[in-house]
Write a protein that holds these residues in place. Structure first.
Motif, PDB file in Angstrom:
ATOM      1  N   ASN A  81       0.832  -1.212   0.000  1.00 13.96           N
ATOM      2  CA  ASN A  81       0.000   0.000   0.000  1.00 13.96           C
ATOM      3  C   ASN A  81       0.864   1.258   0.000  1.00 13.96           C
ATOM      4  O   ASN A  81       0.591   2.212  -0.733  1.00 13.96           O
ATOM      5  N   ASP A  84       2.421   1.692  -3.414  1.00 18.07           N
ATOM      6  CA  ASP A  84       1.428   2.168  -4.381  1.00 18.07           C
ATOM      7  C   ASP A  84       1.133   3.649  -4.173  1.00 18.07           C
ATOM      8  O   ASP A  84       1.010   4.416  -5.133  1.00 18.07           O
ATOM      9  N   PHE A  85       1.032   4.076  -2.912  1.00 19.47           N
ATOM     10  CA  PHE A  85       0.782   5.487  -2.638  1.00 19.47           C
ATOM     11  C   PHE A  85       1.972   6.335  -3.069  1.00 19.47           C
ATOM     12  O   PHE A  85       1.805   7.390  -3.688  1.00 19.47           O
ATOM     13  N   PHE A  88       1.799   6.815  -6.744  1.00 19.10           N
ATOM     14  CA  PHE A  88       0.775   7.804  -7.083  1.00 19.10           C
ATOM     15  C   PHE A  88       1.320   9.217  -6.888  1.00 19.10           C
ATOM     16  O   PHE A  88       1.171  10.077  -7.756  1.00 19.10           O
ATOM     17  N   GLU A  92       1.836  12.228  -9.763  1.00 18.84           N
ATOM     18  CA  GLU A  92       0.807  13.274  -9.729  1.00 18.84           C
ATOM     19  C   GLU A  92       1.473  14.649  -9.785  1.00 18.84           C
ATOM     20  O   GLU A  92       2.084  15.091  -8.815  1.00 18.84           O
ATOM     21  N   ARG A 125      -8.972  11.958  -7.024  1.00 20.26           N
ATOM     22  CA  ARG A 125      -7.954  11.014  -7.531  1.00 20.26           C
ATOM     23  C   ARG A 125      -7.225  10.335  -6.373  1.00 20.26           C
ATOM     24  O   ARG A 125      -6.915   9.144  -6.447  1.00 20.26           O
ATOM     25  N   GLN A 128      -9.509   7.747  -5.015  1.00 25.90           N
ATOM     26  CA  GLN A 128      -9.697   6.650  -5.969  1.00 25.90           C
ATOM     27  C   GLN A 128      -8.577   5.616  -5.914  1.00 25.90           C
ATOM     28  O   GLN A 128      -8.733   4.515  -6.430  1.00 25.90           O
ATOM     29  N   THR A 129      -7.464   5.943  -5.265  1.00 25.17           N
ATOM     30  CA  THR A 129      -6.396   4.946  -5.118  1.00 25.17           C
ATOM     31  C   THR A 129      -6.851   3.805  -4.214  1.00 25.17           C
ATOM     32  O   THR A 129      -6.249   2.743  -4.209  1.00 25.17           O
ATOM     33  N   LYS A 130      -7.911   4.044  -3.419  1.00 27.67           N
ATOM     34  CA  LYS A 130      -8.453   3.071  -2.460  1.00 27.67           C
ATOM     35  C   LYS A 130      -7.422   2.674  -1.413  1.00 27.67           C
ATOM     36  O   LYS A 130      -7.463   1.597  -0.843  1.00 27.67           O
TER      37      LYS A 130
END
Length: 153
Positions: A81, A84-85, A88, A92, A125, A128-130
């Motif tokens: 996690n 992944d963050f 992102f 961005e 957004r 939306q990454t959850k």
């Protein structure tokens, strides 16, 4: 360990305020010869004490006049996690600074956008990454000091 002295500190401080200073200008301000300033600047760059030279732009220049500070709390702290963050955040463009922090939030983000609608779209957004359990957003009303430099009168 870095071997720097008072001249190096003065050079670093002056370059932080104005990265366009020539070796002659540094020499005049520091009290060393231009060649000594050049050698010291190169050494500071090689030691990665100087990480780069950047133009400090007005938010108006890129039509990104709205800044906000966004605190983000992840759903959990599993390595996947977090990675992944991080990915992102790196991808961005509206996120200009990102810090992993202690306290209530896991991350503190400095973002720049053109308007409130763009900020809302960015926050969507992020959600939306959850990966997110909570976001706290504070809109910057006035920039007083950035990167160690006073920005208002």
């Amino acid at each position: 360990m870095f071997n720097i002295d008072e001249y190096d500190v003065k050079i670093l401080t002056l370059l932080q305020e104005n990265g366009r200073l020539t070796n002659q200008e540094l020499s005049d301000l520091v009290g060393l010869s231009p060649s000594q300033c050049s050698r010291r600047r190169i050494s500071l760059e090689q030691q990665q004490l100087i990480l780069g030279y950047h133009a400090r732009l007005s938010p108006k220049a890129l039509k990104q006049e709205m800044q906000a500070m966004v605190e983000v709390k992840l759903i959990n702290h599993e390595n996947e996690n977090a990675q992944d963050f991080h990915q992102f955040v790196v991808n961005e463009p509206s996120i200009i600074d990102a810090y992993k922090t202690t306290g209530d939030a896991d991350y503190s983000l400095k973002v720049v956008v053109s308007d409130l609608d763009s900020l809302n779209a960015l926050l969507s957004r992020i959600f939306q990454t959850k990966l997110i359990s909570h976001i706290k957003t504070s809109i910057v009303l006035e920039r007083i000091k950035e990167s160690g430099i006073k920005t208002v009168g």
